[in-house]
Write an enzyme that holds these catalytic residues in place. Structure first.
Site, PDB file in Angstrom:
ATOM      1  N   CYS A  94      39.140  47.069  35.553  1.00 44.44           N
ATOM      2  CA  CYS A  94      40.496  46.783  36.028  1.00 44.44           C
ATOM      3  C   CYS A  94      40.553  45.325  36.463  1.00 44.44           C
ATOM      4  CB  CYS A  94      40.872  47.696  37.186  1.00 44.44           C
ATOM      5  SG  CYS A  94      42.479  47.299  37.919  1.00 44.44           S
TER       6      CYS A  94
ATOM      7  N   CYS B  37      48.889  45.131  35.682  1.00 47.60           N
ATOM      8  CA  CYS B  37      47.637  45.577  35.066  1.00 47.60           C
ATOM      9  C   CYS B  37      46.969  44.358  34.448  1.00 47.60           C
ATOM     10  CB  CYS B  37      47.904  46.650  34.014  1.00 47.60           C
ATOM     11  SG  CYS B  37      46.424  47.201  33.138  1.00 47.60           S
TER      12      CYS B  37
END
Length: 284
Positions: free
Chosen positions: A73, A222
């Site tokens: 991530c 994101c």
């Protein structure tokens, strides 16, 4: 359990420094579901656990709010770098972080002794179908038709250590993310499920995107998704190799360098710290 609440452009996490992991829960999936609950827990998109590493400065484990583990991530790793640097745990300009996607190296951009932004070498994108992974014949997936509940989308698939399905559209306002996102996430073409990005090109160096994250749903940002979008823009001939990606929570600068690697630059924020009582003793 001591924790620190952090976020990268509104993509928020509960960060726990677990050290050796001795005495810490093995049931991270159940713990993540509990603490990430926005009504009955602390509330977050995911749980980030830091462990000692034998191959890097630290090992990062990411568990989504639904209990599934993520390979990588981008927003979380910027938050990890800021946390480690600002708290004096690792006082280096470059920090090696072990992840399921490999070793990632965030670079600290500091101002007056604290982290202003973090530039992350995200590694090389993977664009072969089998590497995403995505079902179908060998080769790259660029503007390929994908049927979803009777509607056909032109998709481009990119892996940044985790799978991304990118769809370019004329106007983001016409997209029902909460309806289409989960349908594509679990589409049988993606055996490990997928993150889903809808993108509007504003110019050769600027795009807007919204994201449905695998295991987390709609999020404010994101990082790996922004990187995948930058790659998809180049593959489709829509953008150049340096692009500003505007997300609901803010903007990231993404560069797909000539050496083949992706560099992401953006902020990270520490919100507060606290102690959380895990009521099930088996999860302490």
């Amino acid at each position: 359990m001591y924790f620190t609440k952090v976020h990268g452009l509104g993509n928020d996490f509960i960060l726990v420094n677990a050290g050796t992991g001795q005495g810490f829960t093995d049931d991270c999936s159940t713990l993540a579901k509990e603490v990430c609950d926005r009504k009955f827990g602390i509330g977050a998109d995911g749980l980030v656990l830091l462990y000692d590493s034998g191959v890097a400065d630290v090992r990062m484990k990411i568990v989504n709010s639904d209990g599934s583990e993520a390979e990588m991530c981008g927003n979380a790793i910027r938050c990890v770098a800021k946390y480690l640097y600002d708290h004096g745990i690792i006082k280096k300009d470059e920090i090696k972080v072990e992840t399921l996607a490999g070793i990632i190296v965030p670079q600290i951009i500091q101002q007056e002794g604290s982290v202003k932004a973090v530039r992350v070498d995200m590694g090389e994108p993977r664009v072969e179908r089998a590497e995403i992974p995505m079902i179908g014949p060998p080769g790259q997936v660029i503007g390929e038709e994908l049927a979803v509940n009777g509607k056909v989308y032109l998709v481009t698939a990119v892996s940044m250590g985790n799978p991304h399905c990118i769809i370019f559209v004329p106007d983001l306002e016409d997209i029902s993310l909460t309806q289409v996102g989960p349908q594509i996430e679990v589409h049988p073409a993606f055996p490990k499920k997928t993150n889903v990005e809808f993108v509007q090109v504003l110019g050769p160096n600027e795009v807007r995107m919204v994201v449905w994250e695998r295991g987390a749903g709609p999020t404010m940002a994101c990082g790996t998704g922004a990187c995948a979008v930058a790659v998809a823009g180049v593959l489709n001939g829509f953008t150049e190799r340096m692009v500003t990606v505007h997300l609901p929570g803010g903007s990231l600068m993404i560069e797909w360098a000539e050496n083949g690697r992706i560099y992401m630059t953006g902020p990270a924020t520490e919100v507060f710290s606290g102690e959380y009582t895990v009521y099930n003793p088996s999860r302490r």
